[in-house]
Scaffold this active site. Sequence first.
Site, short mmCIF file in Angstrom:
data_model
loop_
_atom_site.label_atom_id
_atom_site.label_comp_id
_atom_site.label_asym_id
_atom_site.label_seq_id
_atom_site.Cartn_x
_atom_site.Cartn_y
_atom_site.Cartn_z
N GLY A 279 0.90 -1.33 0.35
CA GLY A 279 -0.19 0.17 -0.15
C GLY A 279 1.19 0.72 -0.50
CG MET A 281 4.04 4.04 6.15
SD MET A 281 2.43 3.76 6.91
CE MET A 281 3.46 4.86 8.72
CD GLU A 282 0.13 6.98 7.67
OE1 GLU A 282 0.00 6.09 6.90
OE2 GLU A 282 -0.24 7.09 9.53
CG ASN A 283 6.69 6.57 6.46
OD1 ASN A 283 6.02 5.48 7.22
ND2 ASN A 283 6.66 6.35 4.90
CG HIS A 315 -5.68 7.47 2.74
ND1 HIS A 315 -6.50 7.55 3.71
CD2 HIS A 315 -4.50 7.17 3.75
CE1 HIS A 315 -6.30 6.46 4.44
NE2 HIS A 315 -5.26 6.44 4.57
CD GLU A 316 -1.14 6.93 2.63
OE1 GLU A 316 -0.46 7.01 3.83
OE2 GLU A 316 -1.53 5.88 2.34
CD GLU A 338 -5.31 4.28 8.50
OE1 GLU A 338 -5.44 4.84 7.62
OE2 GLU A 338 -3.50 4.40 8.47
N1 TRP Z 1 -1.20 4.04 7.46
C1 TRP Z 1 -0.59 3.33 6.67
C2 TRP Z 1 -1.90 4.08 5.36
O1 TRP Z 1 -2.27 4.63 5.15
C3 TRP Z 1 -1.09 1.87 6.42
C4 TRP Z 1 -0.15 1.05 6.14
C5 TRP Z 1 0.47 1.42 5.36
C6 TRP Z 1 0.22 -0.15 6.86
N2 TRP Z 1 1.35 0.37 5.11
C7 TRP Z 1 1.45 -1.06 6.36
C8 TRP Z 1 0.32 -1.07 7.71
C9 TRP Z 1 2.13 -1.68 6.51
C10 TRP Z 1 0.37 -1.99 8.34
C11 TRP Z 1 1.15 -2.61 8.10
O2 TRP Z 1 -3.18 3.04 5.40
ZN ZN Z 2 -4.30 5.55 6.58
#
Ligand code: TRP
Ligand code: ZN
Length: 902
Positions: A279, A281-283, A315-316, A338
């Site tokens: 997916g 990720m919002e780092n 979203h991110e 979320e």
């Molecule tokens: N926070 C992420 C999102 O925006 C979720 C996510 C992305 C995630 N990669 C992941 C959660 C791997 C667990 C493992 O939805």
């Molecule tokens: Zn999210």
Amino acid sequence: MKKNQDSGPNSFEKSKMDAPKEIFLKDYKLPDYYFDTVDLSFSLGEEKTIVRANISVIPRVDGVTCPLVLDGVNLKLISVKINGNQLQEGDFELDSRHLILTSPPSVNFILETVTEILPQKNTSLEGLYMSSGNFCTQCEAEGFRKITFYQDRPDIMAKFTCRIEADKSLYPVLLSNGNLIEQGDLEGGKHFALWKDPFKKPSYLFALVAGQLESRDDTFTTCSGRKVDLRIWVPLVDLPKTEHAMYSLKAAMEWDVDVFGREYDLDVFNIVSVPDFLGAMENKSLNIFSSKLVLASPETATDADYAAILGVIGHEYFHNWTGNRVTCRDWFQLSLKEGLTVFRDQEFSSDMGSRTVKRIGDVSRLRTYQFSQDAGPMAHPVRPHSYIKMDNFYTATVYNKGAEVVRMYKTLLGSQGFRKGMDLYFERHDGQAVTCEDFFAAMRDANNADFANFLLWYSQAGTPSVNVTSSYNAEARTFSLKFSQTVLPTPGQPIKEPMSIPVAVGLVNSSGKDMPLSSIYHEGKLESVSSGGQLVYTTVLRVTKGEEEFVFSDVSEKPTPSLLRGYSAPIRLQSDLTDDDLFFLLAHDSDEFNRWEAGQILARKLMLHQVVNFQSDNPLVLDPQFVHGIKCIILDSSLDKEFIAKAITLPGEGEIMDMMEVADPDAVHAVRSFIKKQLAFELKQEFLNLVDENRSTEKYEFNDVNMARRALKNTVLGYLACLEDKETNELVLNEYKNATNMTDQFSALAAIAQKPGKARDEALANFYNQWQNDYLVVNKWFALQSSSDIPGNVENVRKLLSHQSFDLKNPDKAFSLIGGFRASLVNFHAKDGSGYKFLGELVVQLDKLNPQVASGMVSAFSRWKRFDETRQNLAKAQLEMIVSTNGLSEHVYEICSKSLAV
Ligand code: TRP
Ligand code: ZN
């Protein structure tokens, strides 16, 4: 694995802490220590990476000594120091999951650790790992503990610096969170970069990327005049495919200011696209995405891909406020960020395109994935009460039902009230790690709202069923709606309480117009609906009891009620509306969502009816009134074309199976195919006209008008391809050959591939030939084949496992081919058990590589009890086989054991 009730760092016992355990929300305890600053230093090597962590630690209560428990998984500890002094044996304990400092100082101190990790060997896509030769990280939920020893929980918020050192030619780009403070060359062909993030953050938002990447650069000036450098990092060859992602990012940045008054807070925003990632990720300031959620060109990406990229980039980005600035106290609160952020990205996409079409898509997804989860052994509340692996709770319930819960606040409070609540939420909690109650309290307090039992939406699992009966009293000119609601038991929650359900209602008169609403009797009180002399056509009834009546006054004629407008609550609604009422609403309702919904209710009824016919060997028939209804919709030029495409799409097979006592995939498939083909037959000329009218060779554009046109043409093409005649076969083939963008090309390919035979084989081969060097397109090709309903397809899927372009280690490929297979309900649930066997074997294989991917797949077995005895036994056998596998991950164990426990 046995349930272990013991948890929390205060009560550790070495033997217990070694075993995996179930974690409970009720056991939450404040941490004994806080971390203030964290200085990390990475010496990157593929085989071996050295991580130094320098952490300033603050006891929560000064002067009290208790053990400091640090999480750590797959780490080799090289050294540990407190205030510069090397710890000796006896000062600490080490097990496979923790480093425990037995009696650290009772006042502020500096903790220094050196650890060694092996990125090359890490296939879990969690922690620090390699993706196509580049270093990258994924820390949510609990992956930071695979990088260094840490209190890896979101209520530990600290200011990070990150120094990265690596070979300069192999890894010319070195990225982490925050601002670049310093960089330079080192001896031995190495270089370094030092990053500093000025914002406190939990460890799950840490990120590092190193590799050969190029960036598309742009800038965005925020409302207060801050110039932000935007960079999207990809391998050089992919640079041309980043235009849409950059457009999406800038649109999101602007939207968040317009709608929520939220401005970006740093001088730089980086997005990195990598091929191996789950997916996106919002780092903080360094978002990482799977390539398929970034890269797009008209030739290689479909309209759906473009829309997904817009939504996920949004979203991110939106997480920067809802997730990063205000984060979760613990992982049970995941929906706090979320659910809210999904709601925000849904609204963003709605504002950028067609609101009704977006809503229809979101509700369909909710019904397909969340309702079925809520009705099965993995049912859990939006805020779960317990988990073994948090990764298993990134679910449709937490995300999509959570978004519906946020939407209900807005429905109850109105746009302005909702905005006030959001403003108060940020004002109170910026920089904090908080709970779902805190969000609720902000909404309530900002509006002085009375939210009777609304919090149940967070704690009670299961989809509420609401029944409505209506009656008109001509003499009294009143119209009554009587509601009753129930929630079925779910695992661990046998008894349910009535929920607080906002039901948006309008009354439609006999000429199809909304009637103005004046007042409503409810619980002995007469409440005025209109406010400030404005006429009101839709009102929100608050249903909060098991049984409840609302009586509209001054209703001049018998109305047709339009219930749950815009899908104002995530419930199953049953009403006493007749087929005639539904056809009337389909033709006239001013609420477009409910027009679609009326058609879907009719289609569901019709399909269920035919399923009974099929099961009792009666001939299948298609109601002419339904054909007529569809015909009216496709000929209504006032309608949005994408809306028409949605309105003529039949409910999915899963939805119908869900409504049956015993799910019968063969019957449902036969019925859906029959109705599709029959519609194509009866409306052939209209459909052919639609293809002609909506075909276009103009340059691809991602905009509403063009997308709607393509959606309608391609939906209709899917119908026409069901027919056996030469004319339509040629038409579909020509559409394929003449397509100038992936949306049209892929839709035509999918249409051709519905039927086995030479045309199918040739088209699939041709498509692979054309696109074999573009793995994102090849993934579509895998998914199209694996999700095919053609009989006995499991054998083709098995063959594709050894295709040169396939790789089980890449999650997107695995989801395309293996995940895709589950989408064909007839083949997955094949009565000979071949589909179950296939998935069972692959889950075991996948689990060794990547437990998160494997547990994502295994949930397809969860609802095995829904089927006949033969299928039940076959599915159960696979679940038992998986559970008994040696070395099974906790991820897969949790899903399988819960599935077997029902
Ligand atoms: N926070 C992420 C999102 O925006 C979720 C996510 C992305 C995630 N990669 C992941 C959660 C791997 C667990 C493992 O939805
Ligand atoms: Zn999210």
